[in-house]
Design a protein around this motif. Structure first.
Motif, mmCIF file in Angstrom:
data_model
loop_
_atom_site.group_PDB
_atom_site.id
_atom_site.type_symbol
_atom_site.label_atom_id
_atom_site.label_comp_id
_atom_site.label_asym_id
_atom_site.label_seq_id
_atom_site.Cartn_x
_atom_site.Cartn_y
_atom_site.Cartn_z
ATOM 1 N N THR A 250 0.851 -1.185 0.000
ATOM 2 C CA THR A 250 0.000 0.000 0.000
ATOM 3 C C THR A 250 0.891 1.240 0.000
ATOM 4 O OG1 THR A 250 -1.739 -1.143 1.238
ATOM 5 C CG2 THR A 250 -1.791 1.265 1.234
ATOM 6 N N TYR A 251 0.705 2.094 -0.995
ATOM 7 C CA TYR A 251 1.500 3.321 -1.100
ATOM 8 C C TYR A 251 1.203 4.227 0.095
ATOM 9 C CZ TYR A 251 2.590 8.083 -2.580
ATOM 10 O OH TYR A 251 3.041 9.380 -2.620
ATOM 11 N N VAL A 252 2.244 4.813 0.657
ATOM 12 C CA VAL A 252 2.099 5.762 1.760
ATOM 13 C C VAL A 252 1.882 7.150 1.163
ATOM 14 C CG1 VAL A 252 3.189 6.831 3.769
ATOM 15 C CG2 VAL A 252 3.545 4.387 3.290
ATOM 16 N N ALA A 253 0.736 7.715 1.432
ATOM 17 C CA ALA A 253 0.353 8.990 0.827
ATOM 18 C C ALA A 253 1.378 10.088 1.078
ATOM 19 C CB ALA A 253 -1.015 9.420 1.349
ATOM 20 N N ASN A 254 1.629 10.876 0.001
ATOM 21 C CA ASN A 254 2.516 12.049 0.063
ATOM 22 C C ASN A 254 3.936 11.713 0.528
ATOM 23 O OD1 ASN A 254 0.437 13.985 -0.693
ATOM 24 N ND2 ASN A 254 -0.411 13.641 1.360
ATOM 25 N N SER A 255 4.394 10.523 0.184
ATOM 26 C CA SER A 255 5.739 10.110 0.610
ATOM 27 C C SER A 255 6.804 10.287 -0.474
ATOM 28 C CB SER A 255 5.721 8.646 1.052
ATOM 29 O OG SER A 255 5.407 7.783 -0.038
ATOM 30 N N VAL A 258 11.716 13.983 -4.600
ATOM 31 C CA VAL A 258 12.524 14.071 -5.829
ATOM 32 C C VAL A 258 13.787 14.839 -5.490
ATOM 33 C CG1 VAL A 258 12.639 14.867 -8.217
ATOM 34 C CG2 VAL A 258 10.470 14.004 -7.288
ATOM 35 N N ASN A 259 14.905 14.150 -5.587
ATOM 36 C CA ASN A 259 16.201 14.734 -5.217
ATOM 37 C C ASN A 259 16.144 15.346 -3.817
ATOM 38 O OD1 ASN A 259 17.410 14.060 -7.726
ATOM 39 N ND2 ASN A 259 16.468 15.865 -8.667
ATOM 40 N N GLY A 260 15.474 14.610 -2.919
ATOM 41 C CA GLY A 260 15.405 15.026 -1.522
ATOM 42 C C GLY A 260 14.309 16.003 -1.191
ATOM 43 N N SER A 261 13.591 16.477 -2.190
ATOM 44 C CA SER A 261 12.547 17.465 -1.952
ATOM 45 C C SER A 261 11.182 16.771 -1.849
ATOM 46 C CB SER A 261 12.516 18.481 -3.096
ATOM 47 O OG SER A 261 11.455 19.402 -2.920
ATOM 48 N N PRO A 262 10.445 16.940 -0.740
ATOM 49 C CA PRO A 262 9.137 16.290 -0.578
ATOM 50 C C PRO A 262 8.118 16.813 -1.590
ATOM 51 C CG PRO A 262 9.993 17.065 1.537
ATOM 52 C CD PRO A 262 10.848 17.679 0.476
ATOM 53 N N GLY A 269 0.681 21.466 -9.220
ATOM 54 C CA GLY A 269 1.706 22.365 -9.734
ATOM 55 C C GLY A 269 3.112 21.889 -9.500
ATOM 56 N N ASP A 270 3.327 20.946 -8.569
ATOM 57 C CA ASP A 270 4.667 20.389 -8.492
ATOM 58 C C ASP A 270 4.800 19.316 -9.575
ATOM 59 O OD1 ASP A 270 3.496 18.062 -7.528
ATOM 60 O OD2 ASP A 270 4.127 18.374 -5.449
ATOM 61 N N ASN A 271 5.915 18.645 -9.618
ATOM 62 C CA ASN A 271 6.163 17.747 -10.750
ATOM 63 C C ASN A 271 5.794 16.294 -10.458
ATOM 64 O OD1 ASN A 271 8.297 17.583 -8.908
ATOM 65 N ND2 ASN A 271 9.772 16.960 -10.484
ATOM 66 N N VAL A 272 4.985 16.059 -9.427
ATOM 67 C CA VAL A 272 4.585 14.694 -9.060
ATOM 68 C C VAL A 272 3.059 14.598 -8.960
ATOM 69 C CG1 VAL A 272 4.680 12.923 -7.258
ATOM 70 C CG2 VAL A 272 6.744 14.223 -7.842
ATOM 71 N N THR A 273 2.526 13.511 -9.509
ATOM 72 C CA THR A 273 1.121 13.162 -9.289
ATOM 73 C C THR A 273 1.051 11.668 -8.993
ATOM 74 O OG1 THR A 273 0.731 12.766 -11.645
ATOM 75 C CG2 THR A 273 0.188 14.969 -10.796
ATOM 76 N N VAL A 274 0.127 11.297 -8.115
ATOM 77 C CA VAL A 274 -0.122 9.884 -7.813
ATOM 78 C C VAL A 274 -1.606 9.630 -8.051
ATOM 79 C CG1 VAL A 274 -0.020 8.055 -6.098
ATOM 80 C CG2 VAL A 274 1.716 9.869 -6.094
ATOM 81 N N SER A 275 -1.903 8.711 -8.950
ATOM 82 C CA SER A 275 -3.300 8.433 -9.292
ATOM 83 C C SER A 275 -3.441 6.985 -9.695
ATOM 84 C CB SER A 275 -3.753 9.346 -10.445
ATOM 85 O OG SER A 275 -5.079 9.057 -10.828
ATOM 86 N N SER A 276 -4.462 6.308 -9.108
ATOM 87 C CA SER A 276 -4.771 4.914 -9.432
ATOM 88 C C SER A 276 -3.555 4.010 -9.280
ATOM 89 C CB SER A 276 -5.362 4.805 -10.843
ATOM 90 O OG SER A 276 -6.524 5.602 -10.972
ATOM 91 N N GLY A 277 -2.751 4.255 -8.262
ATOM 92 C CA GLY A 277 -1.597 3.411 -7.992
ATOM 93 C C GLY A 277 -0.400 3.667 -8.872
ATOM 94 N N VAL A 278 -0.421 4.732 -9.676
ATOM 95 C CA VAL A 278 0.708 5.057 -10.555
ATOM 96 C C VAL A 278 1.336 6.375 -10.099
ATOM 97 C CG1 VAL A 278 1.477 5.547 -12.908
ATOM 98 C CG2 VAL A 278 -0.350 3.871 -12.509
ATOM 99 N N ILE A 279 2.622 6.327 -9.838
ATOM 100 C CA ILE A 279 3.376 7.528 -9.474
ATOM 101 C C ILE A 279 4.009 8.087 -10.748
ATOM 102 C CG2 ILE A 279 5.306 8.422 -8.115
ATOM 103 C CD1 ILE A 279 4.847 6.004 -6.216
ATOM 104 N N THR A 280 3.735 9.355 -11.028
ATOM 105 C CA THR A 280 4.286 10.003 -12.223
ATOM 106 C C THR A 280 5.124 11.198 -11.808
ATOM 107 O OG1 THR A 280 2.358 9.338 -13.550
ATOM 108 C CG2 THR A 280 3.756 11.109 -14.430
ATOM 109 N N GLY A 292 19.729 11.767 -10.731
ATOM 110 C CA GLY A 292 18.718 12.208 -9.791
ATOM 111 C C GLY A 292 18.074 11.015 -9.114
ATOM 112 N N THR A 293 17.383 11.259 -7.999
ATOM 113 C CA THR A 293 16.733 10.178 -7.266
ATOM 114 C C THR A 293 15.290 10.518 -6.938
ATOM 115 O OG1 THR A 293 17.527 11.048 -5.155
ATOM 116 C CG2 THR A 293 18.885 9.358 -6.225
ATOM 117 N N ILE A 294 14.477 9.488 -6.934
ATOM 118 C CA ILE A 294 13.073 9.565 -6.540
ATOM 119 C C ILE A 294 12.845 8.483 -5.475
ATOM 120 C CG2 ILE A 294 10.679 9.347 -7.306
ATOM 121 C CD1 ILE A 294 11.810 9.958 -10.187
ATOM 122 N N THR A 295 12.217 8.841 -4.377
ATOM 123 C CA THR A 295 11.902 7.830 -3.366
ATOM 124 C C THR A 295 10.410 7.866 -3.036
ATOM 125 O OG1 THR A 295 12.268 9.276 -1.456
ATOM 126 C CG2 THR A 295 14.194 8.122 -2.346
#
Length: 301
Positions: A250-255, A258-262, A269-280, A292-295
């Motif tokens: 189960t994905y932990v919401a808002n976790s 990107v390169n250390g930035s939450p 407006g930020d560069n991340v969206t999570v929808s239907s179990g897909v992190i983009t 770069g890193t994404i966690t």
């Protein structure tokens, strides 16, 4: 000055002086005096008779030589190099000089040595479209094609650009040799050339994924790390990373970071969206050599 000795009844020496007279110097061009210049030259002779009396100066006829035209061409720089990605255009600034001694028209040509040949066009550095003429910096409005310099005076210059387009199918690391030539129309044997080397560069993106635990029990939280890298020699653009969360966690919401930035999950407006179990993650541009890193966190079901 030369003196001549003359014997006479009174053994008197008579002196004669010969003087040569020429024109005042004319302006010098890259290849000498301007064509059509007439060089006139006369000589004079002074002498005394046997009695020592000065006699009238004797002038020679006038000898005339007309300077003929010669052609000479210079191209600068004589070489250059740049690199570009497929589809890009590289512009090489060139200065062509009429080094002859009269006005001349210089024919311009450029060709690619690749097979198939790359597209090569010569544009005038004329400041068209709001640019600055003859500044050596190609402006988007400078699209007037040049096949000749037109008539330019001796020592005058003509500035242009050689535009080399890297074709979409060119292999990374491929090199094209583009030859630019300026040829005198007065004397076709007189020409000058320059060679420009264009190397194809490309982005090479890599992606790895790891997890912080080799084993995890149900209800235990784990952290995934995604690392992206560009090992190529050009920037990658519009980079997007997607990760579908496994069904057994189960994905932990808002976790997401990107390169250390939450980041937040919403399309806010930020560069991340999570929808239907897909992190983009819309990474954007990744420069050559950059990483770069994404966690994100998930809980084992």
């Amino acid at each position: 000055m030369r003196w001549f000795s003359v014997a006479s009844r009174g053994n008197v020496l008579a002196a004669c002086t010969i003087v040569a007279v020429g024109l005042v110097a004319v302006p010098a061009y890259a290849q000498g005096t301007a064509a059509g210049t007439v060089i006139n030259n006369t000589a004079s002779l002074d002498y005394e008779d046997s009695g020592g009396a000065q006699q009238p100066t004797v002038a020679s006829n006038q000898a005339a030589v007309t300077v003929s035209q010669i052609a000479a061409v210079q191209v600068a720089p004589s070489s250059g190099a740049d690199d570009a990605q497929t589809g890009e255009v590289v512009y090489y600034a060139v200065t062509v000089t009429n080094n002859g001694n009269a006005a001349d028209t210089l024919a311009l040509a450029a060709s690619s040595a690749s097979d198939p040949a790359w597209t090569v066009v010569i544009y005038k550095d004329d400041g068209a479209g709001g640019g600055t003429a003859n500044d050596g910096v190609h402006q988007s409005g400078e699209t007037n094609v040049a096949s000749t310099t037109g008539s330019i005076a001796a020592d005058a210059t003509f500035k242009c650009f050689i535009a080399v387009t890297v074709p979409s199918g060119a292999a990374t690391g491929a090199v094209d040799q583009t030859t630019f030539t300026a040829t005198s129309q007065f004397d076709a044997a007189e020409k000058a050339s320059a060679v420009f080397s264009t190397t194809v560069k490309a982005a090479v993106m890599g992606l790895t994924k790891s997890v912080d635990k080799a084993e995890a029990a149900p209800d235990e939280t784990i952290r995934y790390t995604i690392t992206y890298s560009n090992t190529g020699d050009a920037s990658a653009i519009n980079v997007v990373v997607r990760d579908t969360v496994p069904a057994t966690v189960t994905y932990v919401a808002n976790s997401v970071t990107v390169n250390g930035s939450p980041k937040t999950d919403a399309a806010d407006g930020d560069n991340v969206t999570v929808s239907s179990g897909v992190i983009t993650v819309n990474v954007g541009t990744v420069a050559a050599g950059a990483t770069g890193t994404i966690t994100f966190d998930a809980t084992v079901k």
